[in-house]
Design an enzyme around this catalytic site. Structure first.
Site, PDB file in Angstrom:
ATOM      1  N   ARG A 280       0.803  -1.230   0.000  1.00  0.00           N
ATOM      2  CA  ARG A 280       0.000   0.000   0.000  1.00  0.00           C
ATOM      3  C   ARG A 280       0.835   1.280   0.000  1.00  0.00           C
ATOM      4  NH1 ARG A 280      -3.353  -3.191   3.579  1.00  0.00           N
ATOM      5  NH2 ARG A 280      -5.216  -3.866   2.449  1.00  0.00           N
TER       6      ARG A 280
ATOM      7  N   LYS B 112       2.827  11.509 -10.985  1.00  0.00           N
ATOM      8  CA  LYS B 112       2.026  10.643 -11.846  1.00  0.00           C
ATOM      9  C   LYS B 112       2.814   9.371 -12.124  1.00  0.00           C
ATOM     10  CE  LYS B 112      -1.059  13.249 -14.827  1.00  0.00           C
ATOM     11  NZ  LYS B 112      -1.210  13.698 -16.232  1.00  0.00           N
TER      12      LYS B 112
ATOM     13  N   GLU C 266       8.921  18.029 -24.494  1.00  0.00           N
ATOM     14  CA  GLU C 266       8.229  18.361 -23.237  1.00  0.00           C
ATOM     15  C   GLU C 266       8.638  19.743 -22.734  1.00  0.00           C
ATOM     16  OE1 GLU C 266       5.777  16.889 -21.931  1.00  0.00           O
ATOM     17  OE2 GLU C 266       5.833  14.784 -22.524  1.00  0.00           O
TER      18      GLU C 266
ATOM     19  N   LYS D 134       6.610  23.066 -14.261  1.00  0.00           N
ATOM     20  CA  LYS D 134       5.861  21.868 -13.872  1.00  0.00           C
ATOM     21  C   LYS D 134       5.470  21.933 -12.401  1.00  0.00           C
ATOM     22  CE  LYS D 134       4.413  17.502 -14.335  1.00  0.00           C
ATOM     23  NZ  LYS D 134       5.206  16.349 -14.775  1.00  0.00           N
TER      24      LYS D 134
ATOM     25  N   GLU E  95      -4.948  16.711 -11.084  1.00  0.00           N
ATOM     26  CA  GLU E  95      -5.418  16.996 -12.432  1.00  0.00           C
ATOM     27  C   GLU E  95      -6.927  17.207 -12.525  1.00  0.00           C
ATOM     28  OE1 GLU E  95      -4.989  14.704 -16.561  1.00  0.00           O
ATOM     29  OE2 GLU E  95      -3.050  15.079 -15.605  1.00  0.00           O
TER      30      GLU E  95
ATOM     31  N   ARG F 208      -3.802  21.448 -14.056  1.00  0.00           N
ATOM     32  CA  ARG F 208      -2.787  20.462 -14.419  1.00  0.00           C
ATOM     33  C   ARG F 208      -3.075  19.832 -15.778  1.00  0.00           C
ATOM     34  NH1 ARG F 208       0.278  15.915 -10.655  1.00  0.00           N
ATOM     35  NH2 ARG F 208       1.587  15.130 -12.336  1.00  0.00           N
TER      36      ARG F 208
ATOM     37  N   ASN G  80      -1.013  18.576 -20.459  1.00  0.00           N
ATOM     38  CA  ASN G  80      -1.276  17.580 -21.491  1.00  0.00           C
ATOM     39  C   ASN G  80      -1.317  18.189 -22.894  1.00  0.00           C
ATOM     40  OD1 ASN G  80      -1.654  15.020 -20.023  1.00  0.00           O
ATOM     41  ND2 ASN G  80      -3.323  16.125 -19.034  1.00  0.00           N
TER      42      ASN G  80
ATOM     43  N   HIS H 266      -0.599  16.084 -25.999  1.00  0.00           N
ATOM     44  CA  HIS H 266      -0.613  14.667 -25.642  1.00  0.00           C
ATOM     45  C   HIS H 266      -1.859  13.916 -26.119  1.00  0.00           C
ATOM     46  CE1 HIS H 266       2.746  15.944 -23.240  1.00  0.00           C
ATOM     47  NE2 HIS H 266       2.943  14.733 -22.794  1.00  0.00           N
TER      48      HIS H 266
ATOM     49  N   HIS I 128      -0.433  10.666 -27.582  1.00  0.00           N
ATOM     50  CA  HIS I 128      -0.705   9.356 -26.985  1.00  0.00           C
ATOM     51  C   HIS I 128      -1.458   8.443 -27.952  1.00  0.00           C
ATOM     52  CE1 HIS I 128      -0.311  10.597 -22.462  1.00  0.00           C
ATOM     53  NE2 HIS I 128       0.844  10.500 -23.075  1.00  0.00           N
TER      54      HIS I 128
ATOM     55  N   HIS J 202       8.188   8.889 -27.175  1.00  0.00           N
ATOM     56  CA  HIS J 202       7.045   9.643 -26.660  1.00  0.00           C
ATOM     57  C   HIS J 202       7.122  11.103 -27.100  1.00  0.00           C
ATOM     58  CE1 HIS J 202       4.087  11.200 -23.820  1.00  0.00           C
ATOM     59  NE2 HIS J 202       5.003  12.021 -23.334  1.00  0.00           N
TER      60      HIS J 202
END
Length: 355
Positions: A117, A138, A180, A220, A230, A234, A238, A241, A245, A258
């Site tokens: 956990r 993330k 990025e 960032k 997000e 936030r 993206n 993306h 993606h 990427h």
């Protein structure tokens, strides 16, 4: 060395950036740990694993090496790393170190988030791209239907970023990381954007790299501190993306990096923004810079409906309606719902422009 403090809901951590700071790793550990588990990939291991192991003064240090590349962000790798952790006897007072690029950071971070956990982990990025993924918490693995669909928000205990490790990167990884940085500049800092467009990726120095990475991380951090999970601003991170993606999953993870596909996504976002808001954005400037730095931006035999369907799997999609991050101007990002019909239209005009 520079330290940037990042505040999250669960903890506050430092991002350390400098040359050869990996040899001072012991001083960056936030507390004593019962054992340390280093997760890296087969490429990074050849360059840095032994040095990191020898640097650590801890008597219980374990290592696992995963295959290089995006294809390792899967359930099998995730499960095997849990098995390794159990076999090594890790407990809740253990530390995981993610030594590598964004793939290693995402997988190792997700293992840390879920093992017993949750245990502490430290990000040790070795790519430019990972300056973005290592900050903000993330962590995720991919599903064959989409990127990062299985994951969590779980901030690290620290980020130790030795820019000296970037000297072993190939041209593809440098291009990937700078996409990025371009994204971060577009959403918040016009001057930074212009400085990036003045950069020749074939002749970067460590000082220039450190300065530009620091600025990207500051941007960032400023966003994730306001919106860690997000739910609002936030989402602006993206930018580029939604299409990027989708192309990754269609072309096959690892076929292009990427960042190379995010670069195409950034161009598409500027294209849609210009059409939707009737504004003039630096589309041509960015396109010229991408070409000068040998980004592979050509797309052939692309099925627009297939792209649309993959874009609809984006995590910002609500009630099957695509939401894209667009720009009303540099440093003026907005999130906009766009119909399927309009997406197909924009894809058609964009792909014709790329030809």
């Amino acid at each position: 060395m520079k330290a940037t403090k990042v505040k999250s809901a669960s903890n506050t951590y430092n991002v350390y950036i400098g040359e050869n700071i990996r040899y001072d790793l012991n001083s960056f550990l936030p507390k004593d740990y019962s054992s340390i588990f280093i997760i890296t990939d087969e490429v990074v291991a050849k360059h840095y694993l032994e040095g990191i192991k020898n640097t650590l003064s801890h008597k219980h240090v374990h290592c696992s090496i995963i295959p290089y590349g995006e294809k390792s962000k899967n359930l099998n790798t995730f499960y095997q790393l849990h098995t390794n952790a159990i076999e090594f006897g890790l407990d809740r007072q253990s530390l995981i170190i993610a030594l590598g690029g964004g793939v290693v950071g995402d997988v190792a971070g997700f293992v840390a988030a879920t093992y017993m956990r949750g245990v502490d982990y430290i990000q040790m990025p070795t790519t430019i791209l990972a300056h973005d993924s290592s900050v903000g918490g993330k962590v995720a693995i991919n599903h064959e239907q989409g990127k990062n669909l299985i994951g969590n928000f779980y901030p690290p205990a620290a980020v130790v970023y030795d820019v000296q490790t970037l000297q072993t990167l190939d041209e593809k990884e440098i291009r990937s990381g700078y996409a990025e940085l371009i994204k971060e500049a577009l959403i918040q800092d016009y001057d930074f954007f212009q400085s990036l467009l003045a950069s020749d990726l074939s002749s970067l120095t460590n000082n220039v790299l450190a300065d530009q990475l620091n600025r990207g991380i500051e941007i960032k951090a400023s966003v994730v501190e306001v919106d860690e999970r997000e739910s609002g601003v936030r989402k602006h991170l993206n930018l580029g993306h939604t299409l990027g993606h989708a192309l990754e999953s269609i072309l096959g993870y690892g076929t292009r990096t990427h960042g190379e596909l995010v670069a195409i996504g950034l161009l598409f976002a500027l294209h849609v923004s210009e059409k939707l808001f009737s504004v003039r954005l630096p589309y041509d400037q960015l396109l010229q810079w991408l070409n000068l730095n040998a980004y592979p931006i050509q797309l052939t035999n692309i099925n627009k409906k297939q792209v649309l369907n993959r874009m609809k799997l984006d995590k910002k999609t609500v009630d099957t309606t695509i939401q894209m991050v667009l720009l009303k101007g540099i440093a003026q990002p907005v999130v906009v719902k766009i119909s399927d019909e309009d997406i197909l239209c924009y894809l058609d005009t964009f792909l014709k422009e790329l030809e």
